[in-house]
Design a protein around this motif. Structure first.
Motif, short mmCIF file in Angstrom:
data_model
loop_
_atom_site.label_atom_id
_atom_site.label_comp_id
_atom_site.label_asym_id
_atom_site.label_seq_id
_atom_site.Cartn_x
_atom_site.Cartn_y
_atom_site.Cartn_z
N UNK A 243 -6.40 -0.35 -7.15
CA UNK A 243 -7.83 -0.66 -7.78
C UNK A 243 -7.86 -0.71 -9.40
N UNK B 211 0.86 -1.25 -0.01
CA UNK B 211 -0.03 -0.15 -0.03
C UNK B 211 1.04 1.15 0.14
N UNK C 152 -0.69 7.90 -0.06
CA UNK C 152 -1.15 6.52 0.18
C UNK C 152 -2.56 6.18 -0.80
N UNK D 164 -14.52 1.58 -6.08
CA UNK D 164 -13.78 0.34 -5.33
C UNK D 164 -14.61 -0.72 -4.81
N UNK D 165 -15.93 -0.56 -4.22
CA UNK D 165 -16.90 -1.31 -3.45
C UNK D 165 -17.35 -2.22 -4.43
N UNK E 45 -8.90 -4.83 1.70
CA UNK E 45 -8.15 -3.55 1.87
C UNK E 45 -8.97 -2.59 0.85
N UNK E 46 -9.07 -3.22 -0.35
CA UNK E 46 -9.78 -2.37 -1.32
C UNK E 46 -11.37 -2.00 -0.84
N UNK E 47 -11.93 -3.04 -0.34
CA UNK E 47 -13.37 -2.84 0.19
C UNK E 47 -13.42 -1.66 1.17
N UNK F 126 -8.30 -7.99 -1.12
CA UNK F 126 -10.04 -7.40 -1.39
C UNK F 126 -10.56 -6.75 -0.30
N UNK G 239 -11.21 0.33 2.21
CA UNK G 239 -10.84 1.50 1.70
C UNK G 239 -11.85 2.36 1.07
N UNK H 116 -14.88 -4.79 -6.13
CA UNK H 116 -14.55 -5.78 -5.41
C UNK H 116 -15.57 -6.81 -5.25
#
Lengths: 310, 249, 290
Positions: A243, A54, A235, A285-286, C96-98, C94, C100, A289
């Motif tokens: 992503x 990260x 960051x 992002x959500x 981390x991405x979620x 996954x 974030x 995923x």
């Protein structure tokens, strides 16, 4: 024959786009190719080494700063800029490796984030050198000997060659013993130790390679963007790179460019249309995923396979 | 004959539980030493300490006359001390040949090369092919190991260890779950490398230990009960009580 | 001089108290569910905003803190249901991405709802003003933070160390298999722990509002500090988190005194150096390999 297909096809595509596209598109594509190269260098770590960094923006961004600062003092000769960017990316990666690679996976991710924040603190507070929150503007034009490379077309060709060269290097890396061993540490770290591999040294080398590539991309970035600021080491850019990688497809290398293009295109078009762009970023992002964690690359490959079968 | 491996007073506690206490044994160059004992006897813990995956609380390990207590697992491999694991530990996404080549490249000192790596790759593949031919798995060389049958995976696990050309090979239950015919083939491969490789073998199956080993060490509750020839071990009263008796009954 | 040092020590302690509460919330989720929650800072900031508005409303002031706890715990419970629960078993990448992405969404929603300006709470009369220590003034409210923070920490320690529920959590942290063999419903256990974690974030935000105020971006600053606290302390150790909250709190406070411009840089670097010496944190519980 096949070994030549990628570089030749790539060169042809670069030449065609350079002739056909307008200035705005060329600049935009150059940005995609440069950030895409940095994202691909992150794919080496995440996709092949299972090392979720990260803090990748710290490598990319510090190289961008180094090139911009050097350019202000000594002028922006292309080989010098690339050399400085690569050296900076590699050096920062080396320090980062000493910090993050001693820990397990979970800690690695957090330590990389903290390391990135330290670099950000430097970029943000060391005003005399980095321009602080304002960043650096007014950079000299990139040049190669007598030729000035400041126009959109030259920058695009440059970014295209960089991306193509790095893609070739990354592929040879993944196929080499070092790359295979990196995959081995992702899948069976304990067995790799039992085979006599030194996990630290192995991951450290991968990080250096990744840092050098991110550094090369970072070196060109200020000249395409005409600006470098503290956001380029923050960051949140590291998270954005991840992503982009996931949108494109982890572990595919070329998918990185696809993901970067998709993300930046959304940013340009959706960002112009709403003030709640941050909300859209979060949703992106959500949704990524939740809906397509495999990414575009594997989706396209699946489609291609289906098409071939029918 | 000098000892290749000396284990001197080695012990390990997990909290209050003494997994291994004060074990002293030696393994002579060229021999095959069996390590038997019921579940929880401390066999695998002892392996972990010999190979550096676990730090002993007490005692020392010497290999080829030199103390190796401070060496990492990888450094011990470099000296020729190689192990396998109870469950096959393979690289499922890679082909069988690549799995073995991962080991032979490392043995050739080319495990971490990148540019100019073509020759290293070719040599490693040749070595892998030789091992595959020897074990009759040539036709599976390109298969992903995730797609191999269990018996083939076990064999692959052994070949990976052999590709490191070990001086001492520590095998943890290499025949577990195999059909008798498969187990026999696997043991035959091990025996073929007898000349350069000594073996320490954990096994549940007492018949295999008695048939394949020169000497047998019996562990129970973390302690060494006895270390002797198969015949002597078989006759040892403590062994009969702790283990064989229970089997016979 | 003496007075100045004493004041800084108290400043550090009040900061440590906040770090301890947020850090414990983050740490317990990380070590129990192996789940990285980058949205933890959002709970803190939400708690801060709730406290600011509650204290301005004229309702009994002391209720601001339990209300912030309950409201963020409720938000945490909803979030745990969907989508977080499904991600406990997914790769860290996954998670981390979620989380974030969620934190970015919450940050924007809070900016939308509470505005972009810096909000400071109207402290109740009995907590306003300063006390004098060695002739130096010190805000009374910070003493309250220290007291409340360490009292809550003590309560949590009792919860984890002295109750049956705490024993189950501790057992699950060191070996998840154990809990399943005991026939305990891990889903409910995880949901409860996540609620507690969110609530702790919220209550530390409510307490902290009187010291750090509330503004967009604070969520991220707090997240970073909480993450540092967790890694420096070592996973799965209550004592480690307490110790590291103190270490981080003191490091940050005193680096602000000594290097005002590069305070975070100095403190972060010191923490990284500490982690180089002890890669698994100050107190790392022994883990069985293999």
């Amino acid at each position: 024959m096949n070994r030549l297909a990628l570089p030749l096809g790539g060169l042809l595509a670069i030449a065609m786009v350079a002739v056909l596209a307008g200035d705005f598109q060329l600049r935009f594509l150059a940005e995609i190719l440069i950030i895409g190269t940095a994202v691909m260098s992150l794919d080496l770590l995440i996709g092949f080494g299972g090392l979720i960094s990260l803090g990748h923006a710290a490598l990319f961004g510090s190289a961008a700063y180094a090139a911009a600062i050097a350019a202000q003092h000594w002028g922006a000769s292309l080989p010098v800029m690339l050399g400085i960017g690569i050296a900076m990316g590699t050096a920062v990666a080396a320090v980062m490796g000493l910090v993050i690679l001693r820990a397990g996976n979970l800690f690695l991710l957090i330590l990389a984030l903290l390391f990135g924040q330290i670099v950000w603190e430097i970029a943000f507070h060391w005003r005399d050198v980095t321009g602080g929150a304002d960043g650096l503007r007014g950079l000299p034009t990139l040049s190669l000997g007598p030729w000035a490379l400041g126009d959109a077309r030259s920058l695009f060709v440059l970014a295209g060659l960089l991306a193509l060269g790095c893609l070739g290097l990354a592929r040879s890396f993944v196929a080499s013993p070092l790359g295979r061993a990196l995959i081995g540490t992702r899948e069976q770290p304990i067995r790799m130790q039992a085979l006599g591999y030194n996990l630290f040294s192995l991951r450290f080398r991968a990080l250096l390679v990744s840092g050098a590539m991110a550094g090369a991309a970072g070196a060109l970035y200020p000249f395409v963007n005409l600006y470098v600021g503290p956001q380029s080491v923050h960051w949140t850019l590291s998270a954005t790179m991840i992503i982009m990688l996931v949108i494109g497809g982890v572990g595919s290398l070329w998918g990185s460019f696809l993901g970067t293009a998709a993300y930046l295109a959304l940013q340009t078009y959706v960002g112009a249309w709403t003030d709640r762009w941050q909300l859209c970023v979060g949703l992106l992002f959500v949704l990524t995923v939740l809906v397509m964690p495999q990414g575009l690359a594997s989706g396209l490959l699946r489609l291609a396979r289906k098409a071939r079968r029918s | 004959m000098t000892a290749l491996l000396q284990v001197e007073g080695v012990g390990k506690k997990f909290g209050e539980f003494a997994a291994v206490s004060d074990v002293t044994l030696d393994l002579r160059a060229g021999e095959t030493l069996g390590l038997i004992g019921p579940n929880g006897a401390g066999k695998t813990t002892l392996f972990n300490m010999i190979t550096g995956f676990l730090k002993p609380d007490t005692g020392h390990v010497r290999f080829d006359g030199a103390a190796i207590d401070r060496l990492s697992p990888a450094q011990r491999v470099a000296r020729g001390l190689v192990r396998s694991f109870q469950k096959p530990m393979l690289f499922p996404a890679l082909s069988l040949r690549e799995n073995i080549a991962m080991a032979s490249r490392q043995h050739a000192g080319r495990g971490l090369s990148w540019l100019g790596s073509l020759r290293a790759t070719r040599a490693a593949n040749e070595e892998s092919d030789r091992l595959l031919a020897e074990s009759g798995l040539t036709h599976r060389a390109e298969a992903r190991v995730a797609d191999l049958a269990y018996g083939e995976q076990r064999m692959a696990d052994l070949l990976i260890a052999l590709a490191l050309r070990p001086r001492l090979l520590l095998l943890d239950e290499p025949t577990a779950g195999l059909a008798p015919e498969e187990a026999r083939r696997l043991l035959a491969i091990i025996r073929r490398h007898d000349a350069e490789t000594s073996v320490m073998l954990i096994t549940h199956e007492v018949e295999i230990a008695f048939a394949a080993c020169d000497r047998i060490a019996m562990l129970n509750l973390g302690r060494l009960l006895c270390l002797d020839t198969p015949a002597a071990v078989q006759a040892h009263p403590a062994v009969r009580d702790a283990y064989l008796g229970a089997l016979a009954a | 001089m003496m007075g100045y040092a004493a004041i800084q020590v108290l400043n550090a302690l009040s900061f440590s108290a906040l770090l301890l509460l947020t850090g414990l919330g983050l740490s317990v989720v990380l070590s129990l569910m192996n789940f990285v929650n980058l949205a933890h800072g959002s709970f803190y900031l939400l708690g801060s905003y709730i406290a600011v508005h509650w204290l301005a409303s004229g309702a009994p002031w002391w209720m601001a803190f339990p209300v912030a706890f309950l409201a963020t715990a409720l938000a945490g419970a909803l979030l745990e249901r969907f989508p977080l629960r499904a991600f406990y078993a997914r790769p860290h990448l996954m998670q981390v991405l979620l989380t974030y992405g969620l934190s970015v969404i919450f940050a924007d929603l809070m900016r939308w709802g509470f505005g972009a300006q810096i909000l400071s709470p109207e402290l109740p009369e009995m907590l306003q003003g300063v006390v004098f220590l060695f002739d130096m003034p010190f805000p009374l409210y910070r003493l309250f933070i220290i007291g409340a923070g360490f009292a809550l920490a003590l309560a949590l320690w009792l919860l984890f160390d002295r109750t049956m529920w705490g024993a189950v959590v501790r057992a699950a942290v060191s070996d998840r298999g154990i809990v399943e063999t005991l026939g305990i419903d891990t889903r409910r256990l995880f949901a409860a722990v996540f609620m507690l974690s969110a609530g702790l974030g919220g209550i530390s935000g409510a307490l902290g509002a009187g010291m750090l105020a509330a503004y967009p971006g604070l969520d991220e600053e707090v997240l970073i500090l909480a993450l540092i606290t967790v890694v420096v302390g070592g996973l799965g150790s209550f004592g480690g988190t307490v110790l590291s909250a103190l270490v981080v709190g003191f490091a940050l406070t005193f680096s602000k005194v000594w290097f005002p411009e590069f305070a975070n840089l100095a403190a972060f670097s010191a923490m990284i150096a500490l982690l180089l010496a002890r890669p698994n944190g100050l107190i790392a519980p022994p883990l069985r390999q293999l």
